[in-house]
Scaffold this motif. Structure first.
Motif, PDB file in Angstrom:
ATOM      1  N   ARG A  28       0.749  -0.914  -0.358  1.00  0.00           N
ATOM      2  CA  ARG A  28       0.198   0.197   0.109  1.00  0.00           C
ATOM      3  C   ARG A  28       0.934   1.505   0.049  1.00  0.00           C
ATOM      4  O   ARG A  28       0.907   2.325  -0.590  1.00  0.00           O
ATOM      5  CB  ARG A  28      -0.825   0.131   1.435  1.00  0.00           C
ATOM      6  N   ALA A  31       2.587   1.416  -3.352  1.00  0.00           N
ATOM      7  CA  ALA A  31       1.212   2.062  -4.689  1.00  0.00           C
ATOM      8  C   ALA A  31       1.401   3.650  -4.018  1.00  0.00           C
ATOM      9  O   ALA A  31       0.986   4.250  -4.813  1.00  0.00           O
ATOM     10  CB  ALA A  31       0.354   1.977  -4.124  1.00  0.00           C
ATOM     11  N   HIS A  32       1.367   3.869  -3.139  1.00  0.00           N
ATOM     12  CA  HIS A  32       0.917   6.008  -3.059  1.00  0.00           C
ATOM     13  C   HIS A  32       2.406   6.502  -2.757  1.00  0.00           C
ATOM     14  O   HIS A  32       2.119   7.611  -3.515  1.00  0.00           O
ATOM     15  CB  HIS A  32       1.153   5.165  -0.842  1.00  0.00           C
ATOM     16  N   ASP A  37      -2.210   1.942  -8.158  1.00  0.00           N
ATOM     17  CA  ASP A  37      -3.671   1.344  -7.330  1.00  0.00           C
ATOM     18  C   ASP A  37      -2.867   0.018  -7.051  1.00  0.00           C
ATOM     19  O   ASP A  37      -1.282  -0.603  -8.377  1.00  0.00           O
ATOM     20  CB  ASP A  37      -4.245   1.075  -8.299  1.00  0.00           C
ATOM     21  N   ARG A  40      -1.372  -2.905  -9.032  1.00  0.00           N
ATOM     22  CA  ARG A  40      -0.560  -2.488 -10.263  1.00  0.00           C
ATOM     23  C   ARG A  40       0.686  -3.006  -9.829  1.00  0.00           C
ATOM     24  O   ARG A  40       1.812  -3.205 -11.015  1.00  0.00           O
ATOM     25  CB  ARG A  40      -0.987  -1.708 -10.745  1.00  0.00           C
ATOM     26  N   ASP A  83     -12.855   7.315  -0.705  1.00  0.00           N
ATOM     27  CA  ASP A  83     -11.692   7.725   0.784  1.00  0.00           C
ATOM     28  C   ASP A  83     -11.701   8.705   1.098  1.00  0.00           C
ATOM     29  O   ASP A  83     -12.452   9.463   0.545  1.00  0.00           O
ATOM     30  CB  ASP A  83     -10.742   7.887  -0.532  1.00  0.00           C
TER      31      ASP A  83
END
Length: 279
Positions: A28, A31-32, A37, A40, A83
């Motif tokens: 996570r 990804a950030h 996402d 991916r 979100d």
């Protein structure tokens, strides 16, 4: 270094720090850092890790290893399929609160009051799910209200939500009433605070966690003030700690609410107390 190798190294750091689900949290954060996402990441695993992104990722891994929640690092938390922006000024939305939202959505309403709105996740979700509804979110913290307003704007309900600073219902005119009143108040007793995880105790605002007493003071205030702002037949729901169901139910009955019930969360723990004003 490839993205995949950087991800594995980050997960090892988190695992060594005792983080549960270290690979998930590392993914996570990666990804950030990459702005993609999480799904991916596998497709990008063999790509070279950009130097600037590597520094950002390593800094986030260090913060997570120090027990800062992923949501507070990324500034986002998913709740009921949306979100929400979160900061150190608001309680991190949690899955168990969705029990309250689901109950609130089980019957029609046009006007809703959210006491102690925090990030606004409850009120904003209810308005997003009911396009004909309007609502008011009250909170003692001006910083929390700013976060709630930002979330309302981002999620398209700002025109139907009003946020105002207040100590519970104090700011409301006596004549103002609602179909539905909801709240996730501070319910951790003072002697229970040491049992909280470092992620919660160190990064959620203390005022949103505890009443500095027995954990029931907020419910006493809500029971005393909120029914006067319920329309006849209106409903009220509060999130509770898993041992507070009987005490909060008694407070609801003592002020004349009917159909008082306790609802479990998905882990089968008492989580929400509901009641209804006589028609």
């Amino acid at each position: 270094m490839s993205i995949g190798q950087a991800l594995r190294d980050g997960a090892q750091v988190l695992s060594a720090a005792g983080i549960t689900d270290a690979p998930r949290d590392a993914r996570r954060l990666m990804a950030h850092a990459l702005g993609v996402d999480p799904g991916r990441i596998t497709l990008l695993a063999h790509d070279p890790m950009p130097e600037a992104v590597q520094a950002t990722f390593q800094a986030m891994i260090a913060r997570r290893a120090a027990r800062e929640p992923v949501s507070k690092i990324t500034g986002k938390r998913a709740f009921y399929g949306r979100d929400f922006t979160v900061t150190s000024d608001v309680l991190d939305p949690r899955p168990e609160t969705e029990t309250l939202v689901a109950w609130a959505l089980s019957a029609p309403f046009r006007n809703v009051l959210d006491l102690g709105t925090g990030s606004g996740c409850i009120l904003i979700t209810l308005l997003a799910e009911r396009s004909d509804a309007h609502g008011v979110g009250l909170d003692l913290s001006p910083a929390a209200l700013q976060v709630a307003e930002q979330n309302a704007q981002a999620l398209g309900v700002a025109g139907r939500a009003r946020f105002q600073q207040s100590d519970w219902c104090a700011v409301l005119p006596e004549s103002q009433s609602f179909d539905l009143i909801v709240s996730n108040p501070p319910y951790i007793a003072l002697d229970e605070l040491p049992d909280l995880s470092p992620e919660v105790l160190g990064h959620d605002p203390r005022i949103a966690l505890t009443d500095e007493g027995d954990g029931l003071q907020a419910y006493r205030a809500i029971a005393a003030q909120a029914p006067g702002h319920l329309r006849a037949g209106g409903r009220m729901a509060v999130e509770i700690g898993p041992t507070q169901g009987a005490a909060v139910s008694r407070l609801f009955r003592d002020v004349g609410l009917e159909n008082v019930a306790i609802h479990p969360d998905l882990d089968h723990r008492d989580r929400v107390v509901t009641g209804q004003k006589p028609a």
